[in-house]
Design a protein around this motif. Structure first.
Motif, PDB file in Angstrom:
ATOM      1  N   ILE A 124       0.838  -1.203   0.000  1.00 34.24           N
ATOM      2  CA  ILE A 124       0.000   0.000   0.000  1.00 34.24           C
ATOM      3  C   ILE A 124       0.872   1.252   0.000  1.00 34.24           C
ATOM      4  O   ILE A 124       0.597   2.225  -0.725  1.00 34.24           O
ATOM      5  N   PHE A 125       1.919   1.224   0.800  1.00 36.89           N
ATOM      6  CA  PHE A 125       2.821   2.367   0.911  1.00 36.89           C
ATOM      7  C   PHE A 125       3.428   2.727  -0.442  1.00 36.89           C
ATOM      8  O   PHE A 125       3.437   3.896  -0.847  1.00 36.89           O
ATOM      9  N   ILE A 126       3.917   1.740  -1.173  1.00 38.73           N
ATOM     10  CA  ILE A 126       4.584   1.987  -2.452  1.00 38.73           C
ATOM     11  C   ILE A 126       3.583   2.394  -3.538  1.00 38.73           C
ATOM     12  O   ILE A 126       3.818   3.343  -4.299  1.00 38.73           O
ATOM     13  N   VAL A 127       2.457   1.690  -3.616  1.00 40.97           N
ATOM     14  CA  VAL A 127       1.475   1.991  -4.669  1.00 40.97           C
ATOM     15  C   VAL A 127       0.948   3.414  -4.533  1.00 40.97           C
ATOM     16  O   VAL A 127       0.914   4.184  -5.512  1.00 40.97           O
ATOM     17  N   PHE A 128       0.562   3.805  -3.345  1.00 36.09           N
ATOM     18  CA  PHE A 128       0.000   5.142  -3.167  1.00 36.09           C
ATOM     19  C   PHE A 128       1.081   6.222  -3.190  1.00 36.09           C
ATOM     20  O   PHE A 128       0.768   7.382  -3.482  1.00 36.09           O
ATOM     21  N   LEU A 129       2.318   5.849  -2.902  1.00 40.55           N
ATOM     22  CA  LEU A 129       3.407   6.813  -3.084  1.00 40.55           C
ATOM     23  C   LEU A 129       3.565   7.145  -4.567  1.00 40.55           C
ATOM     24  O   LEU A 129       3.762   8.320  -4.939  1.00 40.55           O
ATOM     25  N   ALA A 130       3.486   6.110  -5.425  1.00 33.65           N
ATOM     26  CA  ALA A 130       3.570   6.337  -6.877  1.00 33.65           C
ATOM     27  C   ALA A 130       2.414   7.207  -7.353  1.00 33.65           C
ATOM     28  O   ALA A 130       2.586   8.087  -8.208  1.00 33.65           O
ATOM     29  N   LEU A 131       1.202   6.988  -6.810  1.00 35.72           N
ATOM     30  CA  LEU A 131       0.066   7.823  -7.174  1.00 35.72           C
ATOM     31  C   LEU A 131       0.233   9.247  -6.659  1.00 35.72           C
ATOM     32  O   LEU A 131      -0.251  10.209  -7.280  1.00 35.72           O
ATOM     33  N   HIS A 132       0.902   9.392  -5.536  1.00 34.12           N
ATOM     34  CA  HIS A 132       1.082  10.706  -4.905  1.00 34.12           C
ATOM     35  C   HIS A 132       2.071  11.584  -5.677  1.00 34.12           C
ATOM     36  O   HIS A 132       1.758  12.740  -6.004  1.00 34.12           O
ATOM     37  N   VAL A 133       3.228  11.048  -5.993  1.00 32.87           N
ATOM     38  CA  VAL A 133       4.290  11.879  -6.580  1.00 32.87           C
ATOM     39  C   VAL A 133       4.311  11.846  -8.094  1.00 32.87           C
ATOM     40  O   VAL A 133       4.942  12.692  -8.737  1.00 32.87           O
ATOM     41  N   GLY A 134       3.647  10.848  -8.712  1.00 30.99           N
ATOM     42  CA  GLY A 134       3.664  10.758 -10.165  1.00 30.99           C
ATOM     43  C   GLY A 134       4.894  10.048 -10.691  1.00 30.99           C
ATOM     44  O   GLY A 134       5.829   9.719  -9.954  1.00 30.99           O
ATOM     45  N   HIS A 135       4.930   9.850 -12.007  1.00 26.20           N
ATOM     46  CA  HIS A 135       5.987   9.041 -12.624  1.00 26.20           C
ATOM     47  C   HIS A 135       7.361   9.688 -12.518  1.00 26.20           C
ATOM     48  O   HIS A 135       8.364   9.012 -12.325  1.00 26.20           O
ATOM     49  N   PHE A 136       7.437  11.004 -12.662  1.00 27.31           N
ATOM     50  CA  PHE A 136       8.741  11.662 -12.723  1.00 27.31           C
ATOM     51  C   PHE A 136       9.473  11.575 -11.380  1.00 27.31           C
ATOM     52  O   PHE A 136      10.632  11.156 -11.309  1.00 27.31           O
ATOM     53  N   LEU A 137       8.803  11.941 -10.299  1.00 30.15           N
ATOM     54  CA  LEU A 137       9.447  11.902  -8.979  1.00 30.15           C
ATOM     55  C   LEU A 137       9.620  10.471  -8.472  1.00 30.15           C
ATOM     56  O   LEU A 137      10.560  10.176  -7.743  1.00 30.15           O
ATOM     57  N   PHE A 138       8.714   9.577  -8.870  1.00 29.98           N
ATOM     58  CA  PHE A 138       8.817   8.191  -8.419  1.00 29.98           C
ATOM     59  C   PHE A 138      10.071   7.513  -8.974  1.00 29.98           C
ATOM     60  O   PHE A 138      10.580   6.559  -8.383  1.00 29.98           O
ATOM     61  N   CYS A 139      10.566   8.017 -10.118  1.00 28.97           N
ATOM     62  CA  CYS A 139      11.789   7.451 -10.706  1.00 28.97           C
ATOM     63  C   CYS A 139      12.987   7.577  -9.776  1.00 28.97           C
ATOM     64  O   CYS A 139      13.958   6.830  -9.894  1.00 28.97           O
ATOM     65  N   VAL A 140      12.941   8.541  -8.839  1.00 31.52           N
ATOM     66  CA  VAL A 140      14.052   8.711  -7.892  1.00 31.52           C
ATOM     67  C   VAL A 140      14.252   7.446  -7.066  1.00 31.52           C
ATOM     68  O   VAL A 140      15.382   7.022  -6.805  1.00 31.52           O
ATOM     69  N   SER A 141      13.152   6.813  -6.656  1.00 25.96           N
ATOM     70  CA  SER A 141      13.222   5.625  -5.804  1.00 25.96           C
ATOM     71  C   SER A 141      12.987   4.332  -6.557  1.00 25.96           C
ATOM     72  O   SER A 141      13.091   3.249  -5.973  1.00 25.96           O
ATOM     73  N   ALA A 142      12.667   4.426  -7.844  1.00 27.85           N
ATOM     74  CA  ALA A 142      12.226   3.238  -8.586  1.00 27.85           C
ATOM     75  C   ALA A 142      13.314   2.178  -8.711  1.00 27.85           C
ATOM     76  O   ALA A 142      13.007   0.981  -8.736  1.00 27.85           O
ATOM     77  N   GLY A 143      14.591   2.584  -8.784  1.00 28.61           N
ATOM     78  CA  GLY A 143      15.677   1.616  -8.968  1.00 28.61           C
ATOM     79  C   GLY A 143      15.765   0.616  -7.834  1.00 28.61           C
ATOM     80  O   GLY A 143      15.801  -0.604  -8.053  1.00 28.61           O
ATOM     81  N   GLY A 144      15.787   1.114  -6.597  1.00 27.64           N
ATOM     82  CA  GLY A 144      15.861   0.226  -5.442  1.00 27.64           C
ATOM     83  C   GLY A 144      14.624  -0.635  -5.301  1.00 27.64           C
ATOM     84  O   GLY A 144      14.701  -1.814  -4.939  1.00 27.64           O
ATOM     85  N   ILE A 145      13.447  -0.056  -5.594  1.00 28.97           N
ATOM     86  CA  ILE A 145      12.206  -0.821  -5.517  1.00 28.97           C
ATOM     87  C   ILE A 145      12.184  -1.920  -6.579  1.00 28.97           C
ATOM     88  O   ILE A 145      11.720  -3.044  -6.328  1.00 28.97           O
ATOM     89  N   PHE A 146      12.714  -1.629  -7.766  1.00 26.52           N
ATOM     90  CA  PHE A 146      12.756  -2.620  -8.842  1.00 26.52           C
ATOM     91  C   PHE A 146      13.634  -3.811  -8.455  1.00 26.52           C
ATOM     92  O   PHE A 146      13.266  -4.970  -8.683  1.00 26.52           O
ATOM     93  N   LEU A 147      14.783  -3.539  -7.840  1.00 26.85           N
ATOM     94  CA  LEU A 147      15.657  -4.633  -7.394  1.00 26.85           C
ATOM     95  C   LEU A 147      14.980  -5.474  -6.316  1.00 26.85           C
ATOM     96  O   LEU A 147      15.150  -6.697  -6.264  1.00 26.85           O
ATOM     97  N   PHE A 148      14.208  -4.830  -5.443  1.00 27.29           N
ATOM     98  CA  PHE A 148      13.481  -5.577  -4.418  1.00 27.29           C
ATOM     99  C   PHE A 148      12.410  -6.467  -5.054  1.00 27.29           C
ATOM    100  O   PHE A 148      12.210  -7.619  -4.629  1.00 27.29           O
ATOM    101  N   ILE A 149      11.708  -5.953  -6.069  1.00 25.11           N
ATOM    102  CA  ILE A 149      10.693  -6.757  -6.762  1.00 25.11           C
ATOM    103  C   ILE A 149      11.340  -7.971  -7.424  1.00 25.11           C
ATOM    104  O   ILE A 149      10.791  -9.077  -7.400  1.00 25.11           O
TER     105      ILE A 149
END
Length: 561
Positions: A124-149
């Protein structure tokens, strides 16, 4: 105030980029830099506190500013197409705060299940964070989240496979020994650990246990010791005792369905890097040291490279009924006359008994272990998808998923976003997250499927024609039968002290005079208080050491989730 809150949120996103990396247990990244999961976990804890503190300040400053302006409710429930949507951020922060509060040490210790289940809110935390900040700002954290996935999907695939329990033993002290089936190509070392799930107890709970067997003990099995200290372990022991006590003519044995994640741990067996070893254990913390001893004895017998020559074990237990743990491995059977080749000393401290239980010994009331041998099936050994150290397959998995992510992003941008003029930030953030998941499931899933087929072919090629598991069970029974011989040969090297705790100042001082100017590896496995006491004494000894005294090197094998 709004600008300061924005800065806190931006820094929080930067911290979030690294938050998930330490808990990617089977990550090839952790493997390449040789940081084991049990040590990486503490970085996740520190980063988690820092990240949630920044996000909390971010939300608090915005709330204060909106309250001053007099339209806090309108702002909190705002959901816009262009720019940052506030309402998803409120939901994300609420989920993060629940995880944060229940992860604090007092709550985690007393209510571990509450901590465990609320931590699943990270979705829930990650999904709604992506909805909150949008695609551009979410890219800042997307790398670490992608490795976790990537890691989470691989662990999911491994954990779906059930594992045969070759044998079960319930010791008098309440400790359970499980012998689990494994394939020959599963790589681990004596300091590895696994995560165990028993589906009859819980489908969601996974508990970590140190491996108590050496990789050289057998090609087809791996053992763990489980101390009964909580609700889950109590239910496991009760399940086993009910199973072994059942009348098989009246009802079938209770089935125990186990799944495994791992093994995890150091890539290099650092216990083999020292000629002189001091192993300090508390209670069931002796488990990894049994694996170390077995590993050293096997290497000594087979003539393999083995540096340790002087070994001192300091073991603190509460009661003498825990002493049979030392006999789970028959050292004399593994390496006959090993005391002629190794200088081994074992100092046992029974802290809550002032003298040996002579009454039970005189009356012959010796508690025996309860053994159970569940029915086993063919080819139900643990998977090698995680923890095997196969960097080639792991690399292919990461590369294919990453390329798939790039391809999906290109196709999505070209044929959907640009063609249909998609503009909402929150929607683009959601699409970015969906692309991350789809690339792992589709492109990475193909590699995992091929990896699984390769694993099955290797197992079939290396498997013996006879029933290998029955052979391992016979070997295990043979080991148990030689316990008395082992105890007699070890008697001269074991010293047991009742009603006292180990005095590390005397112990390390005596070693300093006895072993001389050498490097000594000290490995501690036990509660935090034990680790702290040993670390302080090692620091003191190294500071005041003289030229003819050894240098002590501290290593901790304990971890706290």
């Amino acid at each position: 105030m709004l600008r300061l809150g924005l800065h806190f949120g931006t820094i929080g996103l930067d911290c979030l980029a690294f938050l998930f990396l330490p808990v990617a247990r089977g990550s090839i990244l952790l493997r390449l830099i040789d940081i084991p999961f049990e040590q990486a976990t503490r970085y996740h804890v520190w980063l988690g506190h820092l990240t949630m503190l920044l996000f909390t300040l971010h939300g608090l400053l915005y709330a204060i500013a909106w309250t001053i302006e007099g339209h806090i409710l309108d702002e909190m429930f705002q959901w816009v197409d262009l720019g940052v949507s506030h309402f998803p951020g409120v939901i994300s922060l609420a989920a993060g705060l629940l995880m944060w509060m229940t992860s604090l040490h007092p709550v985690r210790k007393k209510k571990f299940e509450l901590f465990f289940y609320t931590h699943q809110l990270y979705v829930i935390f990650i999904v709604f964070l992506a909805l909150h900040v949008g695609h551009f700002l979410f890219c800042v954290s997307a790398g670490g989240i992608f490795l976790f996935i990537l890691d989470r999907f691989l662990r999911f695939c491994q954990s779906r496979k059930t594992v045969d329990i070759i044998s079960i033993k319930c010791l008098p002290c309440g400790t359970v020994e499980l012998m689990l089936s494994k394939p020959t190509n599963l790589r681990y070392n004596a300091l590895s650990f696994i995560f165990l799930q028993v589906r009859e107890l819980s489908w969601l709970q996974w508990h970590p246990f140190s491996v108590s067997s050496s990789p050289l003990d057998g090609k087809y099995h791996l053992s763990v010791l489980i101390k009964v200290i909580g609700k889950w372990t109590e239910e496991l022991r009760g399940n086993i005792l009910n199973s072994s006590g059942a009348d098989l003519h009246l009802r079938p044995q209770t089935k125990i369905t186990a799944s495994i994640e791992g093994p995890y741990g150091h890539e290099l067996p650092y216990h083999l890097m020292y000629k002189n070893l001091i192993l300090v254990a508390g209670g069931v913390g002796i488990s990894p040291f049994l694996a170390i001893l077995s590993d050293i004895l096997h290497r000594t017998r087979e003539g393999k490279p083995c540096l340790p020559q002087n070994i001192l074990i300091v073991w603190a237990v509460k009661r003498s009924n825990e002493l049979p743990l030392l006999s789970t491995n028959d050292m004399e059977l593994i390496c006959p006359f090993f005391l002629d080749k190794l200088n081994l000393e074992i100092h046992i401290f029974v802290t809550q008994e002032s003298q040996p239980p002579l009454v039970c010994l005189e009356e012959g009331q010796v508690q025996e272990a309860t053994n159970s041998s569940p029915p086993v099936s063919n080819n139900c050994s643990m998977s090698v998808l995680v923890g095997t150290g196969n960097n080639i397959w792991s690399g292919l998995y990461v590369i294919s998923s990453t390329l798939g992510f790039v391809i999906l992003l290109y196709l999505l941008d070209t044929f959907y976003i640009n063609s249909y003029d998609i503009s909402p930030w929150w929607y683009k953030g959601l699409l970015l997250l969906i692309c991350m998941l789809a690339s792992v499931f589709i492109f990475g899933g193909v590699v995992v499927g091929l990896w699984h087929l390769w694993e099955r072919q290797n197992v079939a090629r290396e498997a013996c024609k006879d029933d290998r598991i029955m052979v391992e069970k016979m070997q295990h029974n043979e080991i148990v039968a030689h316990t008395d011989s082992c105890q007699q040969n070890l008697a001269s090297s074991i010293k047991t002290y009742y009603g006292s705790r180990p005095d590390f100042k005397d112990i390390f001082g005596d070693i300093s005079e006895k072993w001389g100017c050498v490097d000594v590896g000290v490995i501690v496995c036990g509660p935090p208080s034990l680790q702290t006491s040993v670390a302080k004494e090692i620091k003191s000894q190294n500071i005041k050491r003289q030229r003819h005294h050894p240098i002590f090197h501290f290593n901790s094998h304990s971890f706290d989730l």
